[in-house]
Motif scaffolding. Structure first.
Motif, short mmCIF file in Angstrom:
data_model
loop_
_atom_site.label_atom_id
_atom_site.label_comp_id
_atom_site.label_asym_id
_atom_site.label_seq_id
_atom_site.Cartn_x
_atom_site.Cartn_y
_atom_site.Cartn_z
N GLU A 119 -46.64 -9.99 14.23
CA GLU A 119 -45.95 -8.71 13.74
C GLU A 119 -44.69 -8.26 14.35
O GLU A 119 -43.64 -8.04 13.86
N ARG A 120 -44.61 -8.88 15.66
CA ARG A 120 -43.27 -8.61 16.30
C ARG A 120 -42.24 -9.43 15.66
O ARG A 120 -41.10 -8.98 15.57
N VAL A 121 -42.45 -10.57 15.13
CA VAL A 121 -41.55 -11.61 14.41
C VAL A 121 -41.41 -11.20 13.02
O VAL A 121 -40.23 -11.32 12.53
N ILE A 122 -42.38 -11.13 12.15
CA ILE A 122 -42.25 -10.92 10.78
C ILE A 122 -41.93 -9.36 10.19
O ILE A 122 -41.88 -9.38 9.01
N ASP A 123 -42.58 -8.47 11.13
CA ASP A 123 -42.59 -7.26 10.70
C ASP A 123 -43.09 -6.98 9.42
O ASP A 123 -44.41 -7.19 9.22
N MET A 124 -42.31 -6.33 8.26
CA MET A 124 -43.01 -6.23 7.18
C MET A 124 -43.05 -7.29 6.22
O MET A 124 -43.38 -7.10 5.07
N ARG A 125 -42.40 -8.46 6.51
CA ARG A 125 -42.44 -9.39 5.53
C ARG A 125 -43.82 -10.16 5.42
O ARG A 125 -44.50 -9.96 6.22
N ARG A 126 -43.97 -10.79 4.06
CA ARG A 126 -45.12 -11.33 4.10
C ARG A 126 -45.04 -12.93 4.20
O ARG A 126 -44.00 -13.49 4.14
N LEU A 127 -46.32 -13.41 4.79
CA LEU A 127 -46.18 -14.90 5.00
C LEU A 127 -46.43 -15.60 3.70
O LEU A 127 -47.47 -15.35 3.10
N LEU A 128 -45.55 -16.53 3.31
CA LEU A 128 -45.77 -17.30 2.08
C LEU A 128 -46.16 -18.63 2.31
O LEU A 128 -45.65 -19.27 3.22
N PRO A 129 -46.81 -19.41 1.51
CA PRO A 129 -46.97 -20.99 1.50
C PRO A 129 -45.70 -21.65 1.55
O PRO A 129 -44.78 -21.45 0.61
N ARG A 130 -45.70 -22.22 2.70
CA ARG A 130 -44.33 -23.20 2.60
C ARG A 130 -44.54 -24.86 2.52
O ARG A 130 -43.83 -25.51 2.22
#
Length: 346
Positions: free
Chosen positions: A97-108
């Motif tokens: 959470e500290r790194v991505i904040d409100m962003r969503r993890l997407l398949p890469r």
């Protein structure tokens, strides 16, 4: 993890481990591992990876340290939404959470593997060492052809049997050519698939040459901002996470500033006037959704000061915001895919 010859056989490994004890060879299993990151590669930039898959150990999510190729934390389960809220309250969640904040993890990236598990047992039947042989192929998240990455061997020492682990490592090193990977496997996969981590950033990166004409410089600025808009269009239209719309609007705002501050005397007054009107229209069309995004992002801080028994009283307000957000999202999607937006040119 070690890279080994692609023709290395299961029997060869089992034979190499036999002096250590009874070797059990499980049947070959297929495994699928997906690697995730935000659209702007926040985990990669911070030196981390998140992967999830169903393999020998079942359904798990791993937080990896890319610097030293180690697993920092593992939890059972699958990613539901891709937001940090998918993770249980833990140090792992805090780090993500500290790194991505409100962003969503997407398949890469997806890696498919055929895995064989080896277990070495002593005379009492206790497992004293394990290893996994796998042949892996990589694929882009949206599918397409797969590319062979090679054959790999992972050694799995058992806690309390360090000597057995060291002996097994030595036996395999003597009998099988082991090449230690100096970087995470997914890095090789990115390279093989021509995926470039870090290829997008919300920060404005301009390469202007002092020898450029003013027209060329203005063109470079606008094309750079246009690329940012285009790369965020799908995420904005699909409301994947709030940062797509945020970056989209920042590019709009910067474009409007450039029209006012850079373009006078370079572009025609009529063109500037029309462009200002068009980009003001885009900004106005997305104002409501951005306001709602901010309310939802800030909702926990609005709720935090309340005593626990009263926090739930704000839930109807959150539900209202979410319904409004969904409606505005549809309006913004219609705008981004609409004729007027598509015909804006200058």
């Amino acid at each position: 993890m070690f890279k080994v010859r692609k023709d290395l056989s299961v029997n060869r490994i089992a034979t190499a481990l036999e002096p250590l004890g009874s070797v059990e060879v499980a049947r070959t299993r297929n495994a699928k591992t997906q690697y995730f990151d935000t659209f702007d590669w926040r985990l990669f930039d911070a030196g981390f990876s998140v992967c999830a898959g169903l393999g020998i150990e079942g359904s798990e999510i791993h937080l990896l340290d890319n610097t030293n190729c180690t697993t920092l934390a593992t939890i059972s389960g699958q990613l539901a939404t891709g937001f940090a809220s998918d993770f249980p309250n833990s140090k792992m969640r805090n780090n993500i959470e500290r790194v991505i904040d409100m962003r969503r993890l997407l398949p890469r990236l997806t890696i498919f593997s055929q895995r064989v598990l080896f277990t070495v047992r002593d005379k009492e039947g206790k497992g004293i060492f394990g290893a996994v042989l796998e042949k892996s192929r990589a694929q882009r998240p949206k599918g397409g052809r797969t590319i062979a990455l090679g054959t790999f061997l992972t050694l799995k020492p058992v806690k309390g049997y360090a000597k057995a682990g060291a002996r097994a490592h030595g036996m395999l090193e003597n009998d099988v050519a082991l090449t230690l990977l100096d970087k995470p496997l997914q890095f090789d996969a990115f390279e093989a698939l021509d995926i470039k981590p870090g290829d997008y950033s919300s920060k404005l990166k301009l390469q202007l040459d002092p020898a450029m004409t003013m027209l060329d410089a203005v063109r470079t600025v606008h094309l750079t901002l246009l690329e940012t808009m285009e790369r965020n269009e799908i995420g904005t239209a699909e409301n994947i996470d709030p940062e797509f719309l945020h970056d989209f609007r920042v590019a709009i705002r910067r474009t409007r500033s450039a029209l006012s501050q850079l373009d006078k005397g370079v572009l025609s007054s009529a063109l500037i006037t029309k462009a200002k009107r068009d980009f003001q229209w885009i900004s106005q069309k997305t104002n409501q959704m951005r306001d709602l995004d901010v309310y939802l992002i800030d909702f926990p801080s609005l709720q935090a000061p309340l005593p626990d028994p009263y926090k739930g009283y704000l839930q109807p307000f959150r539900n209202y915001l979410e319904v409004r957000n969904q409606k505005e999202s549809k309006r913004v999607a219609a705008m981004v895919t609409g004729e007027r937006y598509r015909n804006i040119r200058f």
